[in-house]
Design a protein around this motif. Structure first.
Motif, PDB file in Angstrom:
ATOM      1  N   LEU A 112     -16.615   0.765  20.357  1.00 46.10           N
ATOM      2  CA  LEU A 112     -16.691   1.795  21.395  1.00 46.10           C
ATOM      3  C   LEU A 112     -18.055   2.484  21.418  1.00 46.10           C
ATOM      4  O   LEU A 112     -18.725   2.595  20.387  1.00 46.10           O
ATOM      5  N   PRO A 113     -18.458   3.002  22.575  1.00 45.65           N
ATOM      6  CA  PRO A 113     -19.783   3.633  22.686  1.00 45.65           C
ATOM      7  C   PRO A 113     -19.938   4.918  21.876  1.00 45.65           C
ATOM      8  O   PRO A 113     -21.003   5.152  21.301  1.00 45.65           O
ATOM      9  N   LEU A 114     -18.909   5.783  21.845  1.00 40.71           N
ATOM     10  CA  LEU A 114     -19.057   7.045  21.120  1.00 40.71           C
ATOM     11  C   LEU A 114     -19.302   6.838  19.629  1.00 40.71           C
ATOM     12  O   LEU A 114     -20.235   7.434  19.068  1.00 40.71           O
ATOM     13  N   PRO A 115     -18.507   6.012  18.935  1.00 39.68           N
ATOM     14  CA  PRO A 115     -18.838   5.749  17.531  1.00 39.68           C
ATOM     15  C   PRO A 115     -20.219   5.129  17.360  1.00 39.68           C
ATOM     16  O   PRO A 115     -20.935   5.479  16.410  1.00 39.68           O
ATOM     17  N   ALA A 116     -20.598   4.235  18.260  1.00 41.24           N
ATOM     18  CA  ALA A 116     -21.915   3.599  18.150  1.00 41.24           C
ATOM     19  C   ALA A 116     -23.028   4.626  18.296  1.00 41.24           C
ATOM     20  O   ALA A 116     -23.986   4.643  17.519  1.00 41.24           O
ATOM     21  N   ALA A 117     -22.914   5.506  19.297  1.00 40.79           N
ATOM     22  CA  ALA A 117     -23.938   6.529  19.502  1.00 40.79           C
ATOM     23  C   ALA A 117     -23.980   7.506  18.329  1.00 40.79           C
ATOM     24  O   ALA A 117     -25.062   7.881  17.848  1.00 40.79           O
ATOM     25  N   GLY A 118     -22.805   7.929  17.849  1.00 43.98           N
ATOM     26  CA  GLY A 118     -22.763   8.877  16.742  1.00 43.98           C
ATOM     27  C   GLY A 118     -23.311   8.301  15.450  1.00 43.98           C
ATOM     28  O   GLY A 118     -24.081   8.960  14.740  1.00 43.98           O
ATOM     29  N   GLU A 119     -22.922   7.066  15.127  1.00 42.06           N
ATOM     30  CA  GLU A 119     -23.400   6.451  13.890  1.00 42.06           C
ATOM     31  C   GLU A 119     -24.898   6.169  13.952  1.00 42.06           C
ATOM     32  O   GLU A 119     -25.617   6.313  12.951  1.00 42.06           O
ATOM     33  N   ALA A 120     -25.389   5.739  15.132  1.00 43.32           N
ATOM     34  CA  ALA A 120     -26.825   5.504  15.269  1.00 43.32           C
ATOM     35  C   ALA A 120     -27.598   6.812  15.110  1.00 43.32           C
ATOM     36  O   ALA A 120     -28.649   6.852  14.456  1.00 43.32           O
TER      37      ALA A 120
END
Length: 348
Positions: A275-283
């Protein structure tokens, strides 16, 4: 008996907030009402048989709350924590009168570090050991819970999701892909700048990393905008529901920010990877606290959402254009046939 048009409108007006509330309560409560560790990766540091014995006893606990490995050196455990491959490391005393040491990384998740401490404190007590605590990646004093990462990522998600929802319903003449792509590229640049100004210079929650935040913000907003554009093509006005579900309701529990991904149901562990939100947050977490290490895979996820949304929307538009053109040709052929038939009848 079919409902009249006016009744359908009122049913939709009622069902929309009903479904939003049902999604919010069921997803958030179902994911976070009873957090408990499942296969949380941790390490026991030591070279003695005691370390192996302790690791075996921890893994033998009912319910498999831990996935335990043994490492021989503290430096190795600290590197694993830095790479977010483990959630904590328990180092046995190196001398008869020494203390045990628990290594965690608050920047990888304050809630996760707290759970690790709650697991290993009873272990130290059972062995009559004093336990020191060392944080190898501390959070800044201005953000002791690490929630800036979550709210920044949510801001990016809403920026990409809401603008497409508004454009699709309020200005459909702008919804063509030829106009939407440059419009969303510019909007992503504006909103990534606004979010950076707020969390950085204005609020002071983030110190530095301006260019990284601007670039990551742009990619996050644009990828969600392209994905929501695809949903708008597929579902029309109802696209607001799958958009909220994908980018918010499912994204927050699977983000690994508010709660450790090892304490939520297994479905969210999978969603954390896609999902985009986990990807954005982890990055963002990787950039702010770990020197960018580990951000690459999450950037790929965001890129895939952007490219997939763009290409699939283009494919749908092309297919619909061909169908429309085919129907127009069929209608023209039908009109021509009727005209010829009428002329023949008139001649007869």
């Amino acid at each position: 008996m079919p409902l009249p048009g006016g009744a359908k409108k009122y049913v939709f007006m009622v069902m929309f907030p009903f479904l939003i509330v049902m999604l919010l309560v069921s997803v958030y409560s179902g994911a976070m009402h009873s957090p408990s560790p499942q296969d949380m990766p941790v390490a026991v540091v030591g070279q003695s048989a005691q370390a192996e014995q302790l690791a075996s006893s921890l893994e033998a606990t009912d319910g498999s709350p831990l996935d335990v490995r043994v490492v021989s050196a503290v430096a190795e455990a600290e590197q694993l924590l830095h790479d977010r491959e483990i959630s904590g490391a328990f180092a046995l005393p190196t001398s008869a009168d020494g203390d045990a040491v628990l290594y965690t990384a608050q920047a990888a998740g304050a809630a996760q570090a707290s759970i690790v401490e709650s697991i290993f404190q009873p272990v130290a007590d059972a062995q009559h050991l004093d336990m020191d605590h060392k944080d190898v990646a501390p959070l800044p004093a201005s953000d002791g819970m690490g929630i800036t990462v979550l709210f920044t990522a949510i801001g990016w998600m809403l920026s990409g999701y809401l603008v497409v929802t508004v454009v699709s319903s309020g200005a459909p003449e702008l919804a063509s892909l030829r106009r939407m792509v440059p419009l969303m590229a510019g909007w992503a640049a504006v909103m990534s700048t606004v979010v950076w100004l707020l969390v950085g210079p204005v609020i002071g929650a983030v110190d530095g990393h301006a260019w990284a935040l601007l670039g990551l913000g742009w990619l996050s907003v644009f990828s969600v905008a392209m994905a929501q554009t695809l949903l708008a093509r597929l579902f029309g006005p109802l696209a607001v529901l799958p958009g909220l579900a994908l980018f918010m309701f499912l994204g927050v529990p699977s983000s690994n920010i508010m709660m450790s991904i090892y304490t939520v149901p297994g479905m969210f562990t999978f969603l954390h990877q896609v999902l985009p939100l986990p990807a954005a947050g982890e990055a963002l977490r990787s950039v702010l606290y770990f020197g960018g290490d580990g951000a690459g895979g999450h950037l790929v996820v965001l890129g895939v959402w952007a490219v997939a949304g763009l290409l699939l929307t283009a494919g749908i538009d092309l297919l619909r254009h061909r169908r429309k053109k085919g129907r127009a040709a069929a209608e023209a052929e039908h009109i021509t046939a009727d005209s010829v038939s009428s002329e023949a009848m008139a001649s007869a």
